[in-house]
Design a protein around this motif. Structure first.
Motif, PDB file in Angstrom:
ATOM      1  N   TYR A 147     -11.659   9.639  41.465  1.00 21.28           N
ATOM      2  CA  TYR A 147     -10.502   8.736  41.597  1.00 21.28           C
ATOM      3  C   TYR A 147      -9.208   9.532  41.491  1.00 21.28           C
ATOM      4  O   TYR A 147      -8.280   9.373  42.293  1.00 21.28           O
ATOM      5  CB  TYR A 147     -10.499   7.705  40.465  1.00 21.28           C
ATOM      6  N   LEU A 159      -6.176  10.138  44.163  1.00 22.38           N
ATOM      7  CA  LEU A 159      -4.788   9.771  43.874  1.00 22.38           C
ATOM      8  C   LEU A 159      -3.872  10.974  44.091  1.00 22.38           C
ATOM      9  O   LEU A 159      -2.764  10.819  44.623  1.00 22.38           O
ATOM     10  CB  LEU A 159      -4.657   9.254  42.435  1.00 22.38           C
ATOM     11  N   CYS A 212      -3.358  11.282  47.713  1.00 22.98           N
ATOM     12  CA  CYS A 212      -2.415  10.258  48.176  1.00 22.98           C
ATOM     13  C   CYS A 212      -0.985  10.707  47.894  1.00 22.98           C
ATOM     14  O   CYS A 212      -0.130  10.688  48.782  1.00 22.98           O
ATOM     15  CB  CYS A 212      -2.729   8.927  47.490  1.00 22.98           C
ATOM     16  N   ALA A 261      -6.373   5.235  49.459  1.00 21.63           N
ATOM     17  CA  ALA A 261      -6.247   5.258  47.992  1.00 21.63           C
ATOM     18  C   ALA A 261      -6.388   3.880  47.322  1.00 21.63           C
ATOM     19  O   ALA A 261      -7.063   3.772  46.296  1.00 21.63           O
ATOM     20  CB  ALA A 261      -4.940   5.926  47.592  1.00 21.63           C
TER      21      ALA A 261
END
Lengths: 146, 215
Positions: free
Chosen positions: B48, B52, B55, B147
């Motif tokens: 995750y 991020l 992104c 994302a």
């Protein structure tokens, strides 16, 4: 049609397909299982269902020789008797959650081809949890543990 | 600098192993198989986090057009995919003894598979476009669109009926496990996180050199 437009059109199609895939994928698994009450309301004999509920304490019968497993699933309002040929997973037990795949039969029970145990998100240390689990691990390696 | 990070990552991983197998006790209901959690959960958190980072770096790239933003995003997606793959594989191995199945199409497993495919698509898109600058631009858009799906994966167990149990740690109301278990997850998360940061740093540096060599 210029290049920029082509790209916009192509991009829009890709985004739309992706959105549809996510939508279809998720709505399909959104009704991942039906509850006993929902099954009772709409059950069609022979149709495949995934049924989820709690294994009613006292209902579990297991004939190890014949691999005959029978139990009742409940959601608190309705119950469904389930039968299965085979072995259940380790965590399958009375008073715990289970999801079964199979079909409703005209004889009034749910014939399950696959039993899955639904475990809770709670994890517990043994009561002597402060003691290092190292000895426990050694014990299981020797084969006298679970 | 990067080398130091690598040594820290190694120390973190060793500490994680000690926590998972030495200090954390055998879980009461599931027994030793629950120890898979010390890989499964930290791996997905790191994935995750990597997505991020990808992104953020992609947004920075689109604004500044500095190629290091794109290289960071590219590296972060690659490393994130490795850790997401580790999460899916360990979950499958955990699922067989506990649930009784390697795989089932519930909302959690379906959504995480879709996210895996989206980021795989990100790498394919980079390969498919020959022009480096254009590839970077398109990839950045994908990294940004992809994302928010992470949130969907995380919430899937709350929004829909699933076989997968609800969240144990990243939720309101506190952890549903004793500290000795979740500290093990956190230590492993730090170890995995350092390892991922090390991989990303090395990969981004390599991408930078490749870009320079290609002129």
């Amino acid at each position: 049609m210029n290049r920029r437009r082509k790209f916009l059109a192509g991009g829009a199609i890709i985004v739309a397909v992706l959105a549809y895939m996510i939508y279809a994928g998720v709505t399909q698994s959104a009704v991942y299982f039906v509850t006993p009450a929902e099954l009772r309301a709409t059950a069609v004999p022979g149709k495949a269902y995934r049924l989820g509920g709690m294994v009613v304490p006292g209902s579990l019968k297991w004939e190890a020789r014949a691999l005959d497993l029978s139990f009742t699933l409940s959601d608190g309002t309705a119950t469904v008797p389930v039968r299965h040929k085979g072995t259940p997973p380790d965590l399958f037990a009375e008073g715990r959650g289970a999801v079964v795949e199979g079909s409703w039969t005209a004889d009034g029970y749910f014939k399950a081809g696959l039993i899955m145990a639904k475990h809770s998100e709670e994890y517990k240390a043994p009561h002597d949890g402060t003691q290092a689990g190292y000895q426990e691990l050694i014990k299981t390696l020797r084969g006298d543990g679970r | 600098m990067t080398r130091t990070l690598g040594w820290f990552a190694l120390a973190g991983l060793v500490a994680g192993l000690v926590m998972a197998f030495g200090i954390a006790p055998r879980e009461l209901t599931q027994g030793n198989v629950q120890r898979i959690m010390y890989i499964h959960v930290p791996a997905v958190w790191v994935a995750y986090l990597a997505f991020l980072v990808a992104c953020g770096a992609s947004i920075a790239y689109l604004f500044t057009r500095r190629t290091d933003g794109d290289q960071l995003a590219h590296a972060a997606v690659e490393v994130g995919l490795v850790f997401l793959g580790l999460n899916i594989a360990s979950g499958s191995i955990w699922g067989k003894p506990t649930w009784g199945t390697w795989w089932t199409w519930d909302a959690r497993i379906t959504s995480v598979s879709i996210v895996f495919l989206i980021y795989l698509g990100y790498l394919l898109l980079r390969q498919a476009v020959d022009d480096r600058e254009r590839a970077a631009r398109y990839a950045a858009v994908v990294a940004i669109i992809a994302a928010p799906n992470i949130f969907l994966v995380h919430q899937s167990v709350n929004w829909w009926r699933t076989l997968h149990q609800p969240a144990s740690l990243l939720k309101a109301g506190g952890a549903t496990m004793p500290a000795i278990l979740w500290v093990g997850i956190v230590v492993n998360f730090i170890g995995f996180g350092l390892l991922a940061a090390y991989f990303v740093a090395r990969r981004a540096a390599l991408l930078h050199r490749e870009a320079q060599a290609a002129g």
